[in-house]
Design a protein around this motif. Structure first.
Motif, PDB file in Angstrom:
ATOM      1  N   GLY A 126       0.676  -1.285  -0.179  1.00  0.00           N
ATOM      2  CA  GLY A 126       0.051   0.149  -0.074  1.00  0.00           C
ATOM      3  C   GLY A 126       0.731   1.361   0.169  1.00  0.00           C
ATOM      4  O   GLY A 126       1.664   1.404  -0.771  1.00  0.00           O
ATOM      5  N   ALA A 127       0.630   2.096   0.968  1.00  0.00           N
ATOM      6  CA  ALA A 127       1.360   3.198   1.130  1.00  0.00           C
ATOM      7  C   ALA A 127       2.812   3.095   1.179  1.00  0.00           C
ATOM      8  O   ALA A 127       3.561   4.005   0.950  1.00  0.00           O
ATOM      9  N   GLY A 128       3.081   2.001   1.978  1.00  0.00           N
ATOM     10  CA  GLY A 128       4.368   1.610   1.976  1.00  0.00           C
ATOM     11  C   GLY A 128       5.203   1.197   0.848  1.00  0.00           C
ATOM     12  O   GLY A 128       6.324   1.436   0.677  1.00  0.00           O
ATOM     13  N   ALA A 129       4.664   0.724  -0.173  1.00  0.00           N
ATOM     14  CA  ALA A 129       5.016   0.457  -1.530  1.00  0.00           C
ATOM     15  C   ALA A 129       5.524   1.681  -1.990  1.00  0.00           C
ATOM     16  O   ALA A 129       6.272   1.885  -2.681  1.00  0.00           O
ATOM     17  N   MET A 130       4.486   2.529  -1.980  1.00  0.00           N
ATOM     18  CA  MET A 130       4.804   3.915  -2.794  1.00  0.00           C
ATOM     19  C   MET A 130       5.797   4.613  -1.995  1.00  0.00           C
ATOM     20  O   MET A 130       6.524   5.544  -2.667  1.00  0.00           O
ATOM     21  N   LEU A 131       5.977   4.724  -0.585  1.00  0.00           N
ATOM     22  CA  LEU A 131       7.010   5.342  -0.068  1.00  0.00           C
ATOM     23  C   LEU A 131       8.457   4.632  -0.476  1.00  0.00           C
ATOM     24  O   LEU A 131       9.347   5.623  -0.791  1.00  0.00           O
ATOM     25  N   ALA A 132       8.479   3.492  -0.732  1.00  0.00           N
ATOM     26  CA  ALA A 132       9.630   3.114  -1.362  1.00  0.00           C
ATOM     27  C   ALA A 132       9.801   3.481  -2.992  1.00  0.00           C
ATOM     28  O   ALA A 132      11.011   3.857  -3.169  1.00  0.00           O
ATOM     29  N   LEU A 133       8.778   3.591  -3.680  1.00  0.00           N
ATOM     30  CA  LEU A 133       8.794   3.656  -5.093  1.00  0.00           C
ATOM     31  C   LEU A 133       9.020   5.421  -5.561  1.00  0.00           C
ATOM     32  O   LEU A 133       9.370   5.721  -6.528  1.00  0.00           O
ATOM     33  N   ILE A 134       8.645   6.033  -4.397  1.00  0.00           N
ATOM     34  CA  ILE A 134       8.856   7.617  -4.765  1.00  0.00           C
ATOM     35  C   ILE A 134      10.064   8.149  -4.262  1.00  0.00           C
ATOM     36  O   ILE A 134      10.530   9.159  -4.805  1.00  0.00           O
ATOM     37  N   CYS A 135      10.779   7.122  -3.755  1.00  0.00           N
ATOM     38  CA  CYS A 135      12.400   7.355  -3.683  1.00  0.00           C
ATOM     39  C   CYS A 135      13.150   7.485  -5.159  1.00  0.00           C
ATOM     40  O   CYS A 135      12.611   6.961  -5.974  1.00  0.00           O
ATOM     41  N   ASP A 136      14.321   8.199  -5.102  1.00  0.00           N
ATOM     42  CA  ASP A 136      15.056   8.124  -6.163  1.00  0.00           C
ATOM     43  C   ASP A 136      15.521   7.101  -6.680  1.00  0.00           C
ATOM     44  O   ASP A 136      15.603   6.828  -8.111  1.00  0.00           O
ATOM     45  N   PHE A 157      -4.107  -1.163  -1.900  1.00  0.00           N
ATOM     46  CA  PHE A 157      -5.165  -0.226  -1.501  1.00  0.00           C
ATOM     47  C   PHE A 157      -6.664  -0.565  -1.884  1.00  0.00           C
ATOM     48  O   PHE A 157      -7.576  -0.454  -1.256  1.00  0.00           O
ATOM     49  N   VAL A 158      -6.506  -1.445  -3.278  1.00  0.00           N
ATOM     50  CA  VAL A 158      -7.886  -1.992  -3.689  1.00  0.00           C
ATOM     51  C   VAL A 158      -8.386  -2.908  -2.652  1.00  0.00           C
ATOM     52  O   VAL A 158      -9.674  -3.226  -2.718  1.00  0.00           O
ATOM     53  N   LEU A 182      -9.870   1.256  -1.413  1.00  0.00           N
ATOM     54  CA  LEU A 182      -9.411   2.526  -1.558  1.00  0.00           C
ATOM     55  C   LEU A 182      -8.548   2.639  -2.916  1.00  0.00           C
ATOM     56  O   LEU A 182      -8.053   1.643  -3.716  1.00  0.00           O
ATOM     57  N   ILE A 183      -8.115   3.942  -3.285  1.00  0.00           N
ATOM     58  CA  ILE A 183      -7.220   4.076  -4.453  1.00  0.00           C
ATOM     59  C   ILE A 183      -5.753   4.252  -4.100  1.00  0.00           C
ATOM     60  O   ILE A 183      -5.333   4.411  -2.964  1.00  0.00           O
ATOM     61  N   PRO A 184      -4.835   4.152  -5.022  1.00  0.00           N
ATOM     62  CA  PRO A 184      -3.440   4.480  -4.520  1.00  0.00           C
ATOM     63  C   PRO A 184      -3.330   5.820  -4.359  1.00  0.00           C
ATOM     64  O   PRO A 184      -3.631   6.806  -5.026  1.00  0.00           O
ATOM     65  N   ASP A 185      -2.560   6.088  -3.121  1.00  0.00           N
ATOM     66  CA  ASP A 185      -2.157   7.534  -3.016  1.00  0.00           C
ATOM     67  C   ASP A 185      -0.636   7.485  -2.639  1.00  0.00           C
ATOM     68  O   ASP A 185       0.137   6.758  -3.147  1.00  0.00           O
ATOM     69  N   THR A 186      -0.157   8.519  -1.898  1.00  0.00           N
ATOM     70  CA  THR A 186       1.274   8.780  -1.624  1.00  0.00           C
ATOM     71  C   THR A 186       1.948   8.822  -2.915  1.00  0.00           C
ATOM     72  O   THR A 186       3.078   8.206  -3.271  1.00  0.00           O
ATOM     73  N   GLY A 187       1.358   9.430  -3.931  1.00  0.00           N
ATOM     74  CA  GLY A 187       1.920   9.593  -5.362  1.00  0.00           C
ATOM     75  C   GLY A 187       1.863   8.588  -6.165  1.00  0.00           C
ATOM     76  O   GLY A 187       2.181   8.604  -7.351  1.00  0.00           O
ATOM     77  N   GLY A 188       0.726   7.527  -5.830  1.00  0.00           N
ATOM     78  CA  GLY A 188       0.537   6.335  -6.587  1.00  0.00           C
ATOM     79  C   GLY A 188      -0.053   6.588  -7.888  1.00  0.00           C
ATOM     80  O   GLY A 188       0.348   6.202  -9.136  1.00  0.00           O
TER      81      GLY A 188
END
Length: 265
Positions: free
Chosen positions: A115-125, A139-140, A144-150
């Motif tokens: 979820g948001a943990g996956a996106m936290l990893a992926l928004i890093c450079d 999320f689904v 819910l929908i992807p957030d954290t920039g998903g």
């Protein structure tokens, strides 16, 4: 450095690592942790001595996503718009801080990222992961929908079809598959992860930080620019890079046939 509760800091001069430190909840995200992580990124970005930033997790997981018990305990999710306020006040500021950070931000995924943990990893450079880790846009699974920039990043780092597939199904993607999809940068065997990921961080810590920062800025701007606009951006940022001390050191070292000693300035 500020006082932290839910993250553990490892500070080693040029390299600074923040460990999500809630292993009993598989490093689920809460207000305190998100705020501390944002402050960590912000202060590290401003610190001229810091050359590289990393985020990892303690225990068996990288991050299991939002702590649902905390979110549901805050009030009526419909009448009080709890989820929207959480996204706007805590998630979005962290996403923006990582995107704007003047240093390379690396996620060291030591286990499941959900979820948001996956996106936290992926928004890093740069995202580095162990072979046993996996990523899930879960999320689904709770409606819910992807957030954290998903919804911004997923269609950009992979095809529209793949982004839809992962977001619609919440499928678990093993790290090796994530790498082959262009989802993450690299994968290491679990037993070698600490040493090999640290080698990457050390390399980044000794590179010309100013150039990396400007490259990151140019990439970020490219998503909203035409080719002509982006070429103009390149000219402006290249001049800024050429005025840096690191550029002069790089040229001097090249002509002298020696290894450059970059200072990140």
């Amino acid at each position: 450095m500020y006082t932290q509760i839910d993250i553990e800091l490892h500070l080693d001069g040029r390299l600074q690592i923040a460990y999500l430190n809630q292993p009993e909840t598989f490093n689920s995200l809460n207000k305190t942790l998100l705020s501390e992580l944002r402050t960590f990124v912000k202060e590290s970005s401003r610190n001229p001595e810091v050359r590289c930033i990393a985020i990892s997790g303690r225990g068996k997981a990288f991050c299991s996503g939002q702590n649902l018990k905390e979110a549901l305990s805050l009030g009526d999710t419909k009448d009080e718009r709890i989820i929207q306020r959480m996204v706007i006040d805590y998630y979005n500021p962290l996403v923006k801080e990582i995107a704007a950070c003047r240093k390379p931000v690396v996620s060291l995924v030591n286990g499941p990222a959900v979820g948001a943990g996956a996106m936290l990893a992926l928004i890093c450079d740069i995202t580095l992961a162990t072979e046993s880790s996996y990523f899930s846009q879960a999320f689904v699974n709770i409606g819910l929908i992807p957030d954290t920039g998903g919804t911004y990043w997923l269609p950009k780092i992979m095809s529209r079809q793949q982004a839809n597939y992962l977001a619609f199904t919440g499928k678990k993607i093993p790290a090796s598959e994530a790498k082959s999809m262009g989802f993450i940068a690299d994968v290491f065997k679990d037993e070698n992860f600490a040493a090999e990921s640290m080698e990457v961080l050390t390399t980044l810590s000794n590179l010309p930080t100013k150039a990396i920062s400007l490259t990151k800025k140019a990439f970020n701007e490219s998503y909203d620019n035409t080719l002509k606009q982006q070429l103009d951006v390149e000219g402006i940022l290249q001049q800024e890079a050429a005025e840096s001390e690191d550029f002069m050191e790089g040229v001097t070292a090249f002509l002298a046939k020696r290894k450059p000693n970059y200072q990140g300035k």
